[in-house]
Design an enzyme around this catalytic site. Structure first.
Site, PDB file in Angstrom:
ATOM      1  N   THR A 172     -19.210  -5.088   5.023  1.00  0.00           N
ATOM      2  CA  THR A 172     -19.500  -3.904   4.207  1.00  0.00           C
ATOM      3  C   THR A 172     -18.286  -3.408   3.417  1.00  0.00           C
ATOM      4  O   THR A 172     -18.384  -2.410   2.701  1.00  0.00           O
ATOM      5  CB  THR A 172     -19.972  -2.737   5.095  1.00  0.00           C
ATOM      6  N   LYS A 173     -17.153  -4.062   3.539  1.00  0.00           N
ATOM      7  CA  LYS A 173     -15.952  -3.556   2.871  1.00  0.00           C
ATOM      8  C   LYS A 173     -15.951  -3.922   1.373  1.00  0.00           C
ATOM      9  O   LYS A 173     -16.742  -4.755   0.934  1.00  0.00           O
ATOM     10  CB  LYS A 173     -14.702  -4.086   3.576  1.00  0.00           C
TER      11      LYS A 173
END
Ligand SMILES: *Cc1c(COP(=O)(O)O)cnc(C)c1O
Length: 382
Positions: A180-181
């Protein structure tokens, strides 16, 4: 309308590069990882980078490489993901949490000095949501008191502090490429540093403590010989991850423009609402907009943050809460940490949640999310 909390920004190019990495027969850490390290270190203006399997591995090895061990104290923020503090425990050291500054949600640099003891060895600031910590006072205290600075830059791949890229400032900086970064390799991480010896130590410790990594072992001299210098870890990145990372790095500027556009649009749409506190931007810093966290003025509303998140979920909107403060977790409670010591963190935690923010959002989705938040607030005003 459906708006998931997160959708990765991946297309055919990542897929093709990963396939070609597989077909190259080099599946573990090899030439692609070296290329990724070189390009990443250039992008953050730091001479050395080591690709790892996570930011958590980076935080752990950074502390070991800088000599942190049993009996030492490490200062950090309670308002972070558990990995930041867990790695301090992994080293046998003690996390000392300093309350946050409510405007930025980052560690309050003014409170650091009074927490320093003869055991203090390091400060680990976390650039929450992609907004930089105030590094100048932190570096000044570190220099005066002979502490090292390890930055948790899991949210800060694109962040700048006063025109200096995060990654070029502290003794070591740790990045995350988790799914999710802002830049992802599925799982992955990178440390950057200006110190060649530190970089080598992290590199050796990431591959069992072997004095030469697999790439060197099988290339060049074609030698089978290696030595284990210390009992290291298995924390290296693979070339499949690096192949994906190289494509993501090339796309970073474009992905960040989209994130910034969506974030500014949220701010525009929500800024008239008195029951909300919105994230800030400042002209001298560059926000990476990893998250768009907003806070409710819960005294002026009939609903709690939890109810708000639930209502938005019913409207098809995925939200999340960053973070459950570290001292709230049972393992830290058992170690004797007292929530009452972090009043700002406690206040923020009750009121905060993160809106969906990623490059692939459409303008209509952003508008729908903002309007849904505003309409719930309108209905629940006291
Ligand atoms: C995601 C995250 C980490 C851990 O990153 P991994 O790459 O999953 O190990 C550490 N700190 C913060 C603040 C994070 O958000």
């Amino acid at each position: 309308m459906k708006v998931p909390f997160y959708v990765p920004f991946i297309d055919e190019e990542e897929v093709n590069e990963v396939i070609s990495a597989i077909k190259s027969n080099w599946l573990s850490k090899g030439p692609k990882s070296v290329e990724f390290e070189n390009q990443f270190s250039k992008s953050v203006e730091s001479p050395y980078a080591v690709a790892l399997n996570s930011c958590t591995a980076g935080l752990h090895l950074s502390q070991l490489a800088l000599g942190i061990g049993p009996g030492d104290e490490v200062i950090t923020t309670p308002y972070t993901f558990a990995a930041t503090a867990n790695t301090i425990l992994h080293c046998g050291a003690k996390p000392i949490f300093i309350d946050i500054e409510p405007a930025t949600l980052n560690i309050n640099a003014k409170l650091i000095e009074q927490a320093i003891t003869p055991r203090t060895k390091a400060i680990i600031p976390v650039h929450f949501a992609g907004f930089p910590c105030d590094m100048d006072p932190i570096l000044e205290i570190a220099q005066q008191r002979k502490l090292v600075v390890i930055e948790d830059a899991a949210h800060a791949v694109y962040t700048k502090y006063k025109n200096r890229p995060i990654g070029s400032i502290g003794d070591i900086t740790c990045f995350s490429f988790y799914a999710t970064k802002n830049l992802t390799t599925g799982e992955g991480g990178m440390i950057t540093t200006r110190n060649e010896e530190t970089a080598n130590r992290v590199r050796v410790m990431s591959q069992h403590g072997m004095s030469r990594n697999a790439w060197n072992r099988y290339s060049g001299r074609g030698s089978w010989y290696y030595e284990v210098e210390e009992a290291g870890f298995k924390y290296n990145m693979t070339d499949l991850q690096a192949a994906m990372g190289l494509v993501q790095l090339k796309k970073l500027e474009r992905m960040q423009k989209l994130r910034m556009q969506h974030a500014r649009r949220y701010t525009e749409l929500l800024s008239g609402c008195e029951e909300l506190i919105l994230p800030i931007e400042t002209p001298e810093n560059r926000h990476a907009w990893h998250l768009y966290p907003i806070r409710l003025d819960i005294k002026r509303l009939r609903i709690t943050r939890d109810e708000m998140v639930e209502r938005l979920s019913q409207a098809g909107i995925g939200c999340s809460v960053h973070f459950i403060p570290v001292p709230y977790h049972p393992v830290y409670q058992k170690l004797g940490y007292d929530l009452a010591d972090y009043p700002e963190t406690t206040k923020v935690y009750e009121a905060i949640f993160s809106l969906p923010l990623y490059p692939g959002l459409t303008g209509e989705q952003v508008q729908y999310v903002a309007q849904s938040v505003l309409s719930i607030i309108r209905d629940e005003r006291i």
